[in-house]
Scaffold this motif. Structure first.
Motif, PDB file in Angstrom:
ATOM      1  N   UNK A 174     -18.950 -23.487  57.181  1.00 37.08           N
ATOM      2  CA  UNK A 174     -19.878 -24.137  56.252  1.00 37.08           C
ATOM      3  C   UNK A 174     -20.942 -23.132  55.835  1.00 37.08           C
ATOM      4  N   UNK A 175     -21.067 -22.906  54.541  1.00 38.71           N
ATOM      5  CA  UNK A 175     -22.004 -21.914  54.009  1.00 38.71           C
ATOM      6  C   UNK A 175     -23.334 -22.599  53.705  1.00 38.71           C
ATOM      7  N   UNK A 187     -35.611 -22.396  50.786  1.00 39.09           N
ATOM      8  CA  UNK A 187     -35.731 -21.124  50.084  1.00 39.09           C
ATOM      9  C   UNK A 187     -35.317 -19.944  50.968  1.00 39.09           C
ATOM     10  N   UNK A 188     -35.859 -19.892  52.187  1.00 36.61           N
ATOM     11  CA  UNK A 188     -35.546 -18.740  53.040  1.00 36.61           C
ATOM     12  C   UNK A 188     -34.093 -18.769  53.488  1.00 36.61           C
ATOM     13  N   UNK A 189     -33.526 -19.974  53.673  1.00 32.64           N
ATOM     14  CA  UNK A 189     -32.118 -20.051  54.058  1.00 32.64           C
ATOM     15  C   UNK A 189     -31.211 -19.597  52.926  1.00 32.64           C
ATOM     16  N   UNK A 217     -25.181 -15.183  56.138  1.00 35.80           N
ATOM     17  CA  UNK A 217     -24.762 -16.102  57.190  1.00 35.80           C
ATOM     18  C   UNK A 217     -24.953 -15.509  58.579  1.00 35.80           C
ATOM     19  N   UNK A 218     -24.923 -14.200  58.728  1.00 35.57           N
ATOM     20  CA  UNK A 218     -25.135 -13.591  60.041  1.00 35.57           C
ATOM     21  C   UNK A 218     -26.529 -13.895  60.582  1.00 35.57           C
ATOM     22  N   UNK A 219     -27.531 -13.972  59.703  1.00 37.41           N
ATOM     23  CA  UNK A 219     -28.883 -14.322  60.134  1.00 37.41           C
ATOM     24  C   UNK A 219     -29.019 -15.821  60.367  1.00 37.41           C
ATOM     25  N   UNK A 220     -28.359 -16.612  59.555  1.00 38.17           N
ATOM     26  CA  UNK A 220     -28.462 -18.068  59.703  1.00 38.17           C
ATOM     27  C   UNK A 220     -27.883 -18.509  61.043  1.00 38.17           C
ATOM     28  N   UNK A 221     -26.825 -17.839  61.508  1.00 37.37           N
ATOM     29  CA  UNK A 221     -26.213 -18.211  62.788  1.00 37.37           C
ATOM     30  C   UNK A 221     -27.158 -17.987  63.958  1.00 37.37           C
TER      31      UNK A 221
END
Length: 298
Positions: A260-261, A44-46, A51-55
């Motif tokens: 990859x998104x 959910x949070x992802x 994508x800048x935060x996921x990296x």
């Protein structure tokens, strides 16, 4: 006149409720809940992070910039191979597969269970044993023979073909459920209907079906969730124009051009699992009632 209880005894009784065994049960339940809910929380949070935060790699952190762009992309424009229409295509394909497959498998299972419980034709026990064995045969064993049969009758890679396949594979379990449910009903009701001149279909439609609401709810939950979550049968028998949502999800995750998104992949995964989750949360109470009212008796 009874003497009043001492307040110290009341306190000791209240404290005694938190025994080591009870605390152990609570700890086990809490650990189990965290074990199953943590992956859902991460998904959910992802899905609502850019994508800048996921990296940054902080998968457990809450999003600093909440966004639903990944959900819109997953639904409308995510690529499944060369087709970039999102997972909505697979959603409507799954709906077209699930609805007739569920109705037909439940109808066939109800009629079989009714016949094996009350009419008991010659060889009924043998037929029931064969159907019961069919419920435990792995799907992979029957894929190739079914491909040849459907190709012979020109139903392979078509919507009617995948509906027939799900009906066939659902019939043993549905027959078992309805047979055991009807076996727990009073046999006097059937005998009274026979005395009144009721035939096979009249008794079934006017007497048995109205009494079958609990087990029908159980059957609907089992069939909808099972068919919706299916991957192998949909991949093999549905054809490229009727691929269900699970196959489309696999195509979205494995179709990568450049970056990859992960947020789109997580959103697509949640969208795919939304229908079974909603069914379990909304109808779980009726599922338990149906099981308790005879679904596993007999």
């Amino acid at each position: 006149m009874n003497a009043p209880r001492h307040p110290l005894k009341r306190r000791s009784r209240r404290r005694s409720r938190f025994t080591p065994a009870r605390l152990g049960v609570y700890a086990f339940l809490l650990t189990s809940a965290l074990f199953f809910l943590l992956p859902l929380y991460v998904m959910l949070v992802t899905s609502v992070k850019p994508m800048t935060e996921i990296r940054l790699g902080n998968i457990l952190s809450l999003p600093m910039h909440f966004t639903l762009d990944a959900w819109r992309v997953a639904w409308q424009s995510a690529c499944t191979g060369l087709d970039c229409q999102g997972i909505q295509v697979g959603f409507w394909n799954s709906v077209r597969i699930v609805v007739p497959s569920t109705v037909l498998s439940i109808l066939v299972g109800a009629v079989n269970g009714y016949a094996l419980s009350f009419w008991k034709p010659r060889g009924a026990s043998t037929l029931f044993a064969i159907l019961l064995m069919g419920a435990f045969i792995p799907v992979q064993v029957m894929v190739y023979p079914l491909v040849r049969v459907l190709a012979t009758v020109h139903l392979f890679s078509s919507l009617p073909g995948i509906v027939v396949i799900h009906t066939i594979f659902g019939m043993p379990v549905m027959t078992l459920l309805f047979r055991n449910y009807y076996a727990a009903l009073p046999h006097e009701l059937f005998q009274a209907a026979r005395v009144d001149g009721g035939g096979f279909w009249r008794i079934f439609l006017q007497l048995m079906v109205p009494m079958s609401t609990p087990i029908i709810v159980v059957a609907i939950i089992m069939q909808v969730t099972g068919i919706w979550n299916d991957f192998v049968l949909g991949l093999v028998f549905a054809g490229t124009k009727n691929l269900p949502m699970t196959v489309q999800l696999n195509n979205i995750i494995n179709t990568t051009t450049g970056e990859r998104l992960y947020n789109v992949n997580m959103a697509a995964t949640i969208l795919t699992s939304m229908v079974p989750l909603v069914i379990y949360f909304v109808s779980g109470r009726w599922f338990v009632r149906g099981i308790a009212s005879g679904a596993v008796k007999g």
